[in-house]
Structures are given as structure tokens and as C-alpha cells.
Design a protein around this motif. Structure first.
Motif, PDB file in Angstrom:
ATOM      1  N   TYR A 131       8.925  -0.742  16.515  1.00 18.58           N
ATOM      2  CA  TYR A 131       7.998   0.299  16.948  1.00 18.58           C
ATOM      3  C   TYR A 131       8.075   1.507  16.023  1.00 18.58           C
ATOM      4  CZ  TYR A 131       6.151   4.298  19.428  1.00 18.58           C
ATOM      5  OH  TYR A 131       5.455   5.429  19.740  1.00 18.58           O
ATOM      6  N   TRP A 132       9.295   1.970  15.735  1.00 19.70           N
ATOM      7  CA  TRP A 132       9.481   3.193  14.943  1.00 19.70           C
ATOM      8  C   TRP A 132       8.914   3.060  13.527  1.00 19.70           C
ATOM      9  CZ3 TRP A 132      10.510   7.983  16.194  1.00 19.70           C
ATOM     10  CH2 TRP A 132      10.839   8.870  15.175  1.00 19.70           C
ATOM     11  N   TYR A 133       9.142   1.926  12.887  1.00 20.17           N
ATOM     12  CA  TYR A 133       8.753   1.779  11.481  1.00 20.17           C
ATOM     13  C   TYR A 133       7.378   1.155  11.260  1.00 20.17           C
ATOM     14  CZ  TYR A 133      13.412   3.220  10.204  1.00 20.17           C
ATOM     15  OH  TYR A 133      14.554   3.949  10.034  1.00 20.17           O
ATOM     16  N   VAL A 134       6.822   0.479  12.246  1.00 19.89           N
ATOM     17  CA  VAL A 134       5.543  -0.202  12.035  1.00 19.89           C
ATOM     18  C   VAL A 134       4.468   0.308  12.997  1.00 19.89           C
ATOM     19  CG1 VAL A 134       4.368  -2.429  11.994  1.00 19.89           C
ATOM     20  CG2 VAL A 134       6.716  -2.260  11.182  1.00 19.89           C
ATOM     21  N   VAL A 135       4.679   0.117  14.262  1.00 21.95           N
ATOM     22  CA  VAL A 135       3.650   0.404  15.259  1.00 21.95           C
ATOM     23  C   VAL A 135       3.302   1.893  15.305  1.00 21.95           C
ATOM     24  CG1 VAL A 135       3.079   0.273  17.718  1.00 21.95           C
ATOM     25  CG2 VAL A 135       4.317  -1.595  16.618  1.00 21.95           C
ATOM     26  N   ARG A 136       4.300   2.747  15.278  1.00 22.70           N
ATOM     27  CA  ARG A 136       4.068   4.187  15.394  1.00 22.70           C
ATOM     28  C   ARG A 136       3.150   4.690  14.293  1.00 22.70           C
ATOM     29  NH1 ARG A 136       7.152   9.374  14.298  1.00 22.70           N
ATOM     30  NH2 ARG A 136       8.071   8.265  12.564  1.00 22.70           N
ATOM     31  N   TRP A 137       3.370   4.244  13.062  1.00 20.99           N
ATOM     32  CA  TRP A 137       2.543   4.710  11.941  1.00 20.99           C
ATOM     33  C   TRP A 137       1.124   4.168  12.028  1.00 20.99           C
ATOM     34  CZ3 TRP A 137       4.260   8.800   9.888  1.00 20.99           C
ATOM     35  CH2 TRP A 137       5.628   9.031   9.844  1.00 20.99           C
ATOM     36  N   GLN A 138       0.972   2.941  12.481  1.00 20.33           N
ATOM     37  CA  GLN A 138      -0.366   2.385  12.664  1.00 20.33           C
ATOM     38  C   GLN A 138      -1.128   3.145  13.744  1.00 20.33           C
ATOM     39  OE1 GLN A 138      -1.828   0.120  10.755  1.00 20.33           O
ATOM     40  NE2 GLN A 138       0.007   0.041   9.512  1.00 20.33           N
ATOM     41  N   MET A 139      -0.436   3.508  14.811  1.00 15.10           N
ATOM     42  CA  MET A 139      -1.075   4.261  15.884  1.00 15.10           C
ATOM     43  C   MET A 139      -1.496   5.645  15.395  1.00 15.10           C
ATOM     44  SD  MET A 139       1.300   3.114  19.140  1.00 15.10           S
ATOM     45  CE  MET A 139       0.805   4.489  20.120  1.00 15.10           C
ATOM     46  N   ARG A 140      -0.645   6.298  14.617  1.00 13.97           N
ATOM     47  CA  ARG A 140      -0.984   7.629  14.094  1.00 13.97           C
ATOM     48  C   ARG A 140      -2.168   7.545  13.144  1.00 13.97           C
ATOM     49  NH1 ARG A 140       4.061  10.934  12.132  1.00 13.97           N
ATOM     50  NH2 ARG A 140       2.544  12.611  12.285  1.00 13.97           N
ATOM     51  N   LYS A 141      -2.214   6.504  12.338  1.00 15.69           N
ATOM     52  CA  LYS A 141      -3.323   6.328  11.405  1.00 15.69           C
ATOM     53  C   LYS A 141      -4.631   6.139  12.173  1.00 15.69           C
ATOM     54  CE  LYS A 141      -4.477   3.516   7.370  1.00 15.69           C
ATOM     55  NZ  LYS A 141      -4.036   2.409   6.532  1.00 15.69           N
ATOM     56  N   ARG A 142      -4.616   5.292  13.208  1.00 15.25           N
ATOM     57  CA  ARG A 142      -5.804   5.072  14.028  1.00 15.25           C
ATOM     58  C   ARG A 142      -6.242   6.350  14.730  1.00 15.25           C
ATOM     59  NH1 ARG A 142      -3.966   0.640  17.337  1.00 15.25           N
ATOM     60  NH2 ARG A 142      -3.162  -0.544  15.620  1.00 15.25           N
ATOM     61  N   LEU A 143      -5.278   7.108  15.224  1.00 14.32           N
ATOM     62  CA  LEU A 143      -5.588   8.366  15.901  1.00 14.32           C
ATOM     63  C   LEU A 143      -6.224   9.355  14.928  1.00 14.32           C
ATOM     64  CD1 LEU A 143      -5.447  10.157  18.401  1.00 14.32           C
ATOM     65  CD2 LEU A 143      -3.155  10.827  17.674  1.00 14.32           C
ATOM     66  N   ALA A 144      -5.699   9.445  13.710  1.00 13.93           N
ATOM     67  CA  ALA A 144      -6.259  10.357  12.712  1.00 13.93           C
ATOM     68  C   ALA A 144      -7.697   9.956  12.369  1.00 13.93           C
ATOM     69  CB  ALA A 144      -5.394  10.367  11.454  1.00 13.93           C
ATOM     70  N   LYS A 145      -7.952   8.662  12.214  1.00 10.11           N
ATOM     71  CA  LYS A 145      -9.310   8.194  11.924  1.00 10.11           C
ATOM     72  C   LYS A 145     -10.254   8.515  13.080  1.00 10.11           C
ATOM     73  CE  LYS A 145      -8.488   4.393   8.729  1.00 10.11           C
ATOM     74  NZ  LYS A 145      -8.581   2.953   8.513  1.00 10.11           N
TER      75      LYS A 145
END
Length: 106
Positions: free
Chosen positions: A7-21
Motif C-alpha cells: 500500500y505505502w509504495y504502490v497503491v498510495r502513489w497511484q491514488m494520489r496521482k488519480r486524485l490530482a488528475k
């Protein structure tokens, strides 16, 4: 514990990227042309000024510069700069103001 690492290294960053978009796509300012200048004082657009101290972080991507300011992000495409010298001046201003700076190569 392996789930937390994933979660910390993969999922969290993908979620932040989607949120920013999503934030960008729903922003009132998305797809509008805005002239912005960079100076020792900060980012200047019209009569408004965002001082360098208000900028949390800058990420240079292959296609442009992503500024994180408070709870928003602003993207400046490299194509919006007249020359590579202008981009170098921006990098110097970022460095001069001790901003958190990341450069992504891909």
C-alpha cells in the motif's frame, strides 16, 4: 505487514496521482490560458502573486513543471516557455528559494 508495504509504495502513489488528475479535470481553471511570470517574488499572474514560501514542492516531469501550492497543483508545460534558457531561469529560482524539487525522467 507486506500489505502495508505494498500500500505505502504502490497503491498510495497511484491514488494520489488519480486524485490530482481528478482535481485538475474538475478545476474551474482547467483548459484555460493564463499568463504567469516567475520572479524573485514568486509566481505572478495578472494582479495576483503566489510567493515562493507558499509553494510546497515542484516536480519537473519530461513534459513540464508541476507546482504544489496549498491543496492545489498547477502544471506549466515546457512548451509554454519561449526557450530552454527560460526553463533554466525557473530552475535557478526554484533552487534559490530552497524549494523541495524532484526531477522525474520518465
Amino acid at each position: 505487514s507486506s500489505f502495508l508495504l505494498f500500500y505505502w509504495y504502490v497503491v498510495r502513489w497511484q491514488m494520489r496521482k488519480r486524485l490530482a488528475k481528478r482535481m485538475f479535470n474538475t478545476s474551474v481553471m482547467s483548459n484555460k490560458t493564463v499568463e504567469t511570470g516567475f520572479s524573485d517574488a514568486g509566481l505572478e499572474s495578472g494582479e495576483s502573486l503566489v510567493s515562493w514560501s507558499e509553494v510546497d514542492k515542484v516536480v519537473e516531469k519530461p513534459e513540464g513543471f508541476l507546482f504544489f501550492i496549498a491543496h492545489e497543483s498547477v502544471f506549466f508545460p515546457k512548451s509554454s516557455f519561449a526557450s530552454s534558457e527560460e526553463r533554466d531561469v525557473l530552475r535557478q529560482l526554484i533552487q534559490k528559494n530552497d524549494l523541495l524539487f524532484e526531477k522525474e525522467l520518465a
